[in-house]
Design a protein around this motif. Structure first.
Motif, PDB file in Angstrom:
ATOM      1  N   GLY A 158       4.431 -95.766  12.722  1.00 31.48           N
ATOM      2  CA  GLY A 158       4.594 -97.207  12.574  1.00 31.48           C
ATOM      3  C   GLY A 158       5.621 -97.514  11.520  1.00 31.48           C
ATOM      4  N   TYR A 159       5.857 -98.767  11.306  1.00 32.43           N
ATOM      5  CA  TYR A 159       6.809 -99.140  10.261  1.00 32.43           C
ATOM      6  C   TYR A 159       6.472-100.525   9.733  1.00 32.43           C
ATOM      7  CZ  TYR A 159       8.947-102.094  13.778  1.00 32.43           C
ATOM      8  OH  TYR A 159       9.146-103.060  14.727  1.00 32.43           O
ATOM      9  N   ILE A 160       7.019-100.823   8.575  1.00 26.98           N
ATOM     10  CA  ILE A 160       6.892-102.152   8.018  1.00 26.98           C
ATOM     11  C   ILE A 160       8.252-102.530   7.425  1.00 26.98           C
ATOM     12  CG2 ILE A 160       5.586-100.970   6.177  1.00 26.98           C
ATOM     13  CD1 ILE A 160       4.761-103.516   5.011  1.00 26.98           C
ATOM     14  N   THR A 161       8.602-103.772   7.557  1.00 22.38           N
ATOM     15  CA  THR A 161       9.863-104.235   6.980  1.00 22.38           C
ATOM     16  C   THR A 161       9.544-105.117   5.775  1.00 22.38           C
ATOM     17  OG1 THR A 161      10.617-104.361   9.255  1.00 22.38           O
ATOM     18  CG2 THR A 161      12.109-105.190   7.595  1.00 22.38           C
ATOM     19  N   VAL A 196       8.088-108.796   5.577  1.00 21.54           N
ATOM     20  CA  VAL A 196       8.901-109.373   6.658  1.00 21.54           C
ATOM     21  C   VAL A 196       8.209-109.187   8.009  1.00 21.54           C
ATOM     22  CG1 VAL A 196      11.138-109.388   7.807  1.00 21.54           C
ATOM     23  CG2 VAL A 196      11.021-108.969   5.351  1.00 21.54           C
ATOM     24  N   GLY A 197       7.782-107.964   8.303  1.00 22.17           N
ATOM     25  CA  GLY A 197       7.125-107.734   9.587  1.00 22.17           C
ATOM     26  C   GLY A 197       6.630-106.301   9.677  1.00 22.17           C
ATOM     27  N   SER A 198       5.773-106.030  10.648  1.00 27.56           N
ATOM     28  CA  SER A 198       5.319-104.652  10.794  1.00 27.56           C
ATOM     29  C   SER A 198       4.838-104.412  12.212  1.00 27.56           C
ATOM     30  CB  SER A 198       4.179-104.344   9.820  1.00 27.56           C
ATOM     31  OG  SER A 198       2.979-104.904  10.295  1.00 27.56           O
ATOM     32  N   ASN A 199       4.807-103.140  12.574  1.00 30.56           N
ATOM     33  CA  ASN A 199       4.254-102.750  13.865  1.00 30.56           C
ATOM     34  C   ASN A 199       3.624-101.382  13.743  1.00 30.56           C
ATOM     35  OD1 ASN A 199       4.632-104.652  16.057  1.00 30.56           O
ATOM     36  ND2 ASN A 199       6.819-104.426  15.659  1.00 30.56           N
ATOM     37  N   GLY A 200       2.457-101.247  14.332  1.00 32.63           N
ATOM     38  CA  GLY A 200       1.878 -99.920  14.457  1.00 32.63           C
ATOM     39  C   GLY A 200       2.341 -99.370  15.802  1.00 32.63           C
ATOM     40  N   LEU A 201       2.550 -98.070  15.894  1.00 32.61           N
ATOM     41  CA  LEU A 201       2.980 -97.496  17.165  1.00 32.61           C
ATOM     42  C   LEU A 201       1.875 -96.584  17.683  1.00 32.61           C
ATOM     43  CD1 LEU A 201       6.621 -96.531  16.092  1.00 32.61           C
ATOM     44  CD2 LEU A 201       5.880 -98.603  17.277  1.00 32.61           C
ATOM     45  N   LEU A 202       1.459 -96.826  18.918  1.00 31.76           N
ATOM     46  CA  LEU A 202       0.374 -96.032  19.498  1.00 31.76           C
ATOM     47  C   LEU A 202       0.916 -94.719  20.065  1.00 31.76           C
ATOM     48  CD1 LEU A 202      -1.530 -98.866  21.377  1.00 31.76           C
ATOM     49  CD2 LEU A 202      -2.111 -97.811  19.178  1.00 31.76           C
ATOM     50  N   GLU A 214      16.712-106.219   2.910  1.00 30.01           N
ATOM     51  CA  GLU A 214      15.537-105.825   3.681  1.00 30.01           C
ATOM     52  C   GLU A 214      15.544-104.317   3.878  1.00 30.01           C
ATOM     53  OE1 GLU A 214      14.974-108.082   7.234  1.00 30.01           O
ATOM     54  OE2 GLU A 214      14.770-109.963   6.113  1.00 30.01           O
ATOM     55  N   PHE A 215      14.371-103.751   3.768  1.00 31.71           N
ATOM     56  CA  PHE A 215      14.228-102.307   3.932  1.00 31.71           C
ATOM     57  C   PHE A 215      13.159-102.019   4.968  1.00 31.71           C
ATOM     58  CE2 PHE A 215      15.939-102.983  -0.227  1.00 31.71           C
ATOM     59  CZ  PHE A 215      16.823-101.931  -0.431  1.00 31.71           C
ATOM     60  N   MET A 216      13.361-100.931   5.717  1.00 31.99           N
ATOM     61  CA  MET A 216      12.325-100.512   6.637  1.00 31.99           C
ATOM     62  C   MET A 216      11.619 -99.288   6.061  1.00 31.99           C
ATOM     63  SD  MET A 216      12.518 -99.666  10.694  1.00 31.99           S
ATOM     64  CE  MET A 216      12.661-101.348  11.255  1.00 31.99           C
ATOM     65  N   LEU A 217      10.300 -99.354   6.037  1.00 32.84           N
ATOM     66  CA  LEU A 217       9.500 -98.230   5.563  1.00 32.84           C
ATOM     67  C   LEU A 217       8.889 -97.585   6.809  1.00 32.84           C
ATOM     68  CD1 LEU A 217      10.019 -99.767   2.971  1.00 32.84           C
ATOM     69  CD2 LEU A 217       7.609 -99.661   2.422  1.00 32.84           C
ATOM     70  N   ILE A 218       9.335 -96.390   7.117  1.00 30.26           N
ATOM     71  CA  ILE A 218       8.923 -95.732   8.361  1.00 30.26           C
ATOM     72  C   ILE A 218       7.877 -94.665   8.049  1.00 30.26           C
ATOM     73  CG2 ILE A 218       9.760 -94.431  10.374  1.00 30.26           C
ATOM     74  CD1 ILE A 218      12.625 -95.638   9.423  1.00 30.26           C
ATOM     75  N   PHE A 219       6.747 -94.740   8.748  1.00 27.97           N
ATOM     76  CA  PHE A 219       5.650 -93.800   8.483  1.00 27.97           C
ATOM     77  C   PHE A 219       5.831 -92.549   9.345  1.00 27.97           C
ATOM     78  CE2 PHE A 219       3.044 -97.979   8.434  1.00 27.97           C
ATOM     79  CZ  PHE A 219       3.717 -98.400   7.293  1.00 27.97           C
ATOM     80  N   ARG A 220       5.944 -91.423   8.677  1.00 34.06           N
ATOM     81  CA  ARG A 220       6.083 -90.164   9.419  1.00 34.06           C
ATOM     82  C   ARG A 220       4.809 -89.340   9.264  1.00 34.06           C
ATOM     83  NH1 ARG A 220      10.688 -89.155  11.389  1.00 34.06           N
ATOM     84  NH2 ARG A 220      12.579 -90.249  10.742  1.00 34.06           N
ATOM     85  N   HIS A 221       4.205 -89.013  10.403  1.00 38.25           N
ATOM     86  CA  HIS A 221       2.968 -88.229  10.379  1.00 38.25           C
ATOM     87  C   HIS A 221       3.273 -86.792  10.767  1.00 38.25           C
ATOM     88  CE1 HIS A 221       0.205 -91.758  10.182  1.00 38.25           C
ATOM     89  NE2 HIS A 221       1.293 -92.337  10.632  1.00 38.25           N
ATOM     90  N   GLU A 222       2.696 -85.880  10.004  1.00 42.83           N
ATOM     91  CA  GLU A 222       2.960 -84.478  10.298  1.00 42.83           C
ATOM     92  C   GLU A 222       2.336 -84.084  11.633  1.00 42.83           C
ATOM     93  OE1 GLU A 222       1.150 -81.487   7.885  1.00 42.83           O
ATOM     94  OE2 GLU A 222       3.011 -80.353   7.820  1.00 42.83           O
ATOM     95  N   ASP A 223       1.125 -84.570  11.869  1.00 43.77           N
ATOM     96  CA  ASP A 223       0.456 -84.188  13.108  1.00 43.77           C
ATOM     97  C   ASP A 223      -0.199 -85.397  13.761  1.00 43.77           C
ATOM     98  OD1 ASP A 223      -0.892 -83.126  15.157  1.00 43.77           O
ATOM     99  OD2 ASP A 223      -2.105 -81.728  13.969  1.00 43.77           O
ATOM    100  N   GLY A 224       0.435 -85.900  14.796  1.00 40.09           N
ATOM    101  CA  GLY A 224      -0.056 -87.082  15.485  1.00 40.09           C
ATOM    102  C   GLY A 224      -1.300 -86.823  16.315  1.00 40.09           C
ATOM    103  N   ASN A 225      -1.658 -85.569  16.486  1.00 36.63           N
ATOM    104  CA  ASN A 225      -2.809 -85.252  17.330  1.00 36.63           C
ATOM    105  C   ASN A 225      -4.134 -85.234  16.590  1.00 36.63           C
ATOM    106  OD1 ASN A 225      -1.608 -85.007  19.845  1.00 36.63           O
ATOM    107  ND2 ASN A 225      -0.806 -82.971  19.311  1.00 36.63           N
ATOM    108  N   LYS A 226      -4.066 -85.296  15.250  1.00 28.02           N
ATOM    109  CA  LYS A 226      -5.287 -85.254  14.458  1.00 28.02           C
ATOM    110  C   LYS A 226      -6.221 -86.383  14.863  1.00 28.02           C
ATOM    111  CE  LYS A 226      -4.140 -83.176  10.147  1.00 28.02           C
ATOM    112  NZ  LYS A 226      -3.482 -83.476   8.882  1.00 28.02           N
TER     113      LYS A 226
END
Lengths: 386, 117
Positions: B76-79, B43-49, B3-15
């Protein structure tokens, strides 16, 4: 008890056939009589256990009169309790369906064997083992406690849905029997909506789903018993009454905070009752499949999702997604690829229909794939000839 | 299968995105996740506010954030299940957040609880 019913049925036959001569269809007559006898016996037993025995025990002074409750409500309650007893996680789903067909719906062993493409002995053995297991586990014929009811309801709904599918997709040639299975599944689910403790959103969603599917019953098979594909169906044969019933139960399902697979499948089935193609329709179906697959994977959902994606996002996108599925032992997979390649790359389309034909399990499926392949091949010839 | 976690990294969360942009992005994300699920690899996922998020630091110092102070925020991330890191990377390449130039997807194998890792 089964032996008693069989002997009683034959006794009845001996008595009446001797006087009036045998009926036009003796087998059907025997089944009919046996079914009725079984039903009466079971109901009688049930009523005895739930109403008579407690009433007799309570005959002590001061208690009210021991009246037997034969109201439809009481019979429904008994059937619900029986449903929970039969649909018990301790026995395999196939045996649950068998028992449900036998005990709740009153089908004969032969009919059940016919539906499962099996024989009488196998079904008898399966049901016997299931009954033994229920006895060993000491499963009581009663509604589960309120705390348990939602989780136990899951197994009941699975069994009802499998029973419906047995009728809807069975490879058995007996069309009337198959329709009866579907109607019985709907009846059992409807009964669950009649009791406050089991009238839950996912129950209504399943009922909606089955209504939507059943609405196409008359349109999906021709008078020779061949399956007619969705695109080729005569929509005037769709049952609008069942479609609006489905809509009603779907709205009743829209409560609570749980989105079950039945909700998603019912909404997909709703869109299938809308014959007119629109971008909105396919986009909605695609998103519903996206959600459904996250909750529960199945190859058929993956294939349908890819078809919807091709309709919503274009064939090229569909082909790219289809290739990733790699369901290489599933003939529907190659049928899908054949469909997507049609008019994009007819050579590949033809190859894929060929694979689908080789993998198809039923003569009807093989014939359908062959037809597709031939139409592509004739297309190829026409374009390549001067 | 790991299982792998794919983590979303945003440069600017304020956009701030327009509703149309958000809707298009939502569809792309759903189609991307649906595609992974259709291969039975989800497997699973979550968006982070970002709304109301906090950062807790040493000595129980709590600040709003994490915006402005660090360059990237996690959206957010997805597994997923994958045969290899390469397959997991192939999944990550389809992630719609990568349309944004400064964004990235980090791919990390999830440690098995087998006493070795």
């Amino acid at each position: 008890m089964a032996e008693d019913i069989a002997s009683e049925t034959f006794l009845a036959a001996a008595q009446t056939w001797g006087l009036e001569g045998p009926p036009p269809n003796p087998t059907a007559w025997l089944y009919h009589v046996a079914k009725n006898k079984a039903r009466t016996t079971l109901q009688r037993e049930q009523v005895f256990r739930t109403n008579v025995t407690p009433a007799i025990k309570g005959l002590a002074p001061g208690n009210s009169d021991p009246e037997i409750d034969l109201s439809p409500q009481s019979i429904d309650d008994s059937q619900l309790q029986m449903m929970f007893a039969i649909c018990h996680p301790s026995i395999p789903p196939e045996a649950q369906i068998g028992l449900a067909l036998r005990i709740l719906c009153g089908f004969g062993i032969l009919e059940i064997a016919d539906a499962f493409l099996s024989n009488k002995e196998t079904i008898n053995k399966r049901l016997f083992r299931a009954r033994e297991k229920l006895r060993e586990e000491n499963i009581r014929i009663e509604l589960p406690s309120p705390a348990e009811i939602t989780s136990r309801l899951g197994t009941v709904l699975t069994t009802i849905y499998l029973l419906f599918n047995e009728g809807y997709y069975s490879e058995s040639g007996n069309a009337i029997l198959r329709k009866d299975f579907c109607l019985e599944a709907i009846r059992l689910c409807y009964m669950l909506t009649g009791n406050a403790s089991t009238d839950q959103p996912q129950v209504n969603a399943l009922l909606a789903l089955m209504c939507f599917h059943a609405s196409r019953f008359e349109a999906r098979v021709n008078n020779k018993g061949d399956i007619i594909l969705y695109e080729d169906q005569d929509t005037t044969l769709w049952n609008t009454e069942l479609i609006s019933r489905g809509g009603y139960y779907l709205s009743r399902a829209a409560h609570g905070d749980t989105l079950s697979t039945y909700h998603l499948e019912a909404m997909i089935a709703y869109w299938s009752t809308q014959k007119t193609d629109s971008p909105e329709k396919w986009e909605n179906i695609l998103q519903l499949y996206n959600q459904l697959l996250q909750l529960e994977y199945s190859p058929i959902a993956a294939l349908n999702r890819t078809y919807a994606l091709a309709r919503a996002n274009g064939k090229q996108a569909g082909i790219a997604e289809a290739i990733k599925l790699k369901l290489i032992d599933n003939h529907f997979y190659f049928a899908l690829l054949g469909e997507l390649y049609t008019n994009i790359d007819n050579g590949k389309a033809s190859e894929n229909f060929q694979r689908a034909m080789e993998l198809a399990r039923t003569p009807a499926d093989r014939a359908m794939m062959e037809k597709k392949m031939l139409s592509i091949t004739s297309c190829l010839k026409r374009t390549s000839s001067p | 299968m790991d299982e792998f976690m794919l983590i979303f990294r945003h440069e600017d969360g304020n956009k701030v995105a327009s509703p149309e942009q958000l809707q298009a992005w939502m569809k792309q994300t759903m189609d991307w996740i649906g595609g992974i699920a259709a291969q039975n690899k989800f497997v699973g996922s979550n968006g982070l506010l970002f709304d109301g998020s906090k950062v807790v630091r040493h000595n129980s110092v709590v600040t709003n954030g994490p915006f402005g102070e660090i360059k990237e925020t996690i959206g957010g991330y997805i597994t997923v299940k994958a045969e290899s890191i390469e397959e997991a990377v192939a999944f990550a390449k389809g992630c719609p957040i990568l349309v944004g130039e400064g964004n990235s997807v980090e791919v990390r194998k999830i440690a098995k609880r087998d006493g070795v890792h």
